[in-house]
Design an enzyme around this catalytic site. Structure first.
Site, mmCIF file in Angstrom:
data_model
loop_
_atom_site.group_PDB
_atom_site.id
_atom_site.type_symbol
_atom_site.label_atom_id
_atom_site.label_comp_id
_atom_site.label_asym_id
_atom_site.label_seq_id
_atom_site.Cartn_x
_atom_site.Cartn_y
_atom_site.Cartn_z
ATOM 1 N N CYS A 1 3.591 -0.134 -8.127
ATOM 2 C CA CYS A 1 4.242 -1.542 -8.175
ATOM 3 C C CYS A 1 4.647 -1.907 -9.505
ATOM 4 C CB CYS A 1 3.081 -2.577 -7.650
ATOM 5 S SG CYS A 1 3.712 -4.042 -7.183
ATOM 6 N N CYS B 1 1.049 -1.210 0.040
ATOM 7 C CA CYS B 1 0.005 -0.200 0.068
ATOM 8 C C CYS B 1 0.923 1.251 0.155
ATOM 9 C CB CYS B 1 -1.091 -0.099 1.171
ATOM 10 S SG CYS B 1 -0.256 0.187 2.918
ATOM 11 N N CYS C 1 -2.163 1.443 -4.419
ATOM 12 C CA CYS C 1 -0.864 2.013 -4.677
ATOM 13 C C CYS C 1 -0.989 2.439 -6.004
ATOM 14 C CB CYS C 1 0.304 1.197 -4.196
ATOM 15 S SG CYS C 1 0.511 -0.283 -4.936
#
Length: 135
Positions: A89, A11, A85
């Site tokens: 990533c 996150c 997020c």
């Protein structure tokens, strides 16, 4: 996937959702799953309301520290679970990616964090079923 699956929870601040998820998975799976958590912009410390909410169910995350998301953490994980997020990533072929839409506990009271905690537990139990790892 290896004999011992590896899961990464991500996150933004690695201060609430991902910390709770990692703690639930560790609590329920023990050493049968390798557990990591990280954040794309780690906070200074773990959310106190998340710490309190987890303590209420007998899981201590008070000593946890938010960690920076690294490419290596993603590479070394079989499953990468993101929680708000966005596109920060890194994506690698052959990895399993899940996006769990969960409310952010940042700035919320422990009363407001409890339902988030409980939903994370439910999802972690489902993940264990998917991984064929007993809780």
């Amino acid at each position: 996937m290896a004999d011992k699956p590896s899961v990464l929870f991500v996150c933004v601040h690695n201060a609430g959702r991902s910390q709770m998820a990692a703690a639930w998975l560790t609590h329920l799976a023990g050493h049968r799953v390798e557990v990591r958590s990280a954040g794309s912009d780690p906070g200074a410390n773990v959310n106190p309301a998340a710490v309190q909410a987890m303590a209420e169910v007998g899981i201590d995350i008070s000593a946890e520290v938010p960690k920076m998301l690294t490419v290596d953490a993603v590479k070394e994980s079989d499953v990468c679970i993101t929680m708000g997020c966005g596109d920060t990533c890194p994506v690698f072929p052959g990895k399993r990616y899940l996006d769990w839409t969960l409310d952010d506990p940042a700035g919320r009271s422990v009363e407001d964090v409890r339902p988030i905690r409980d939903e994370i537990e439910r999802r972690v139990r489902g993940l264990l079923d998917d991984l064929d790892v007993p809780a």
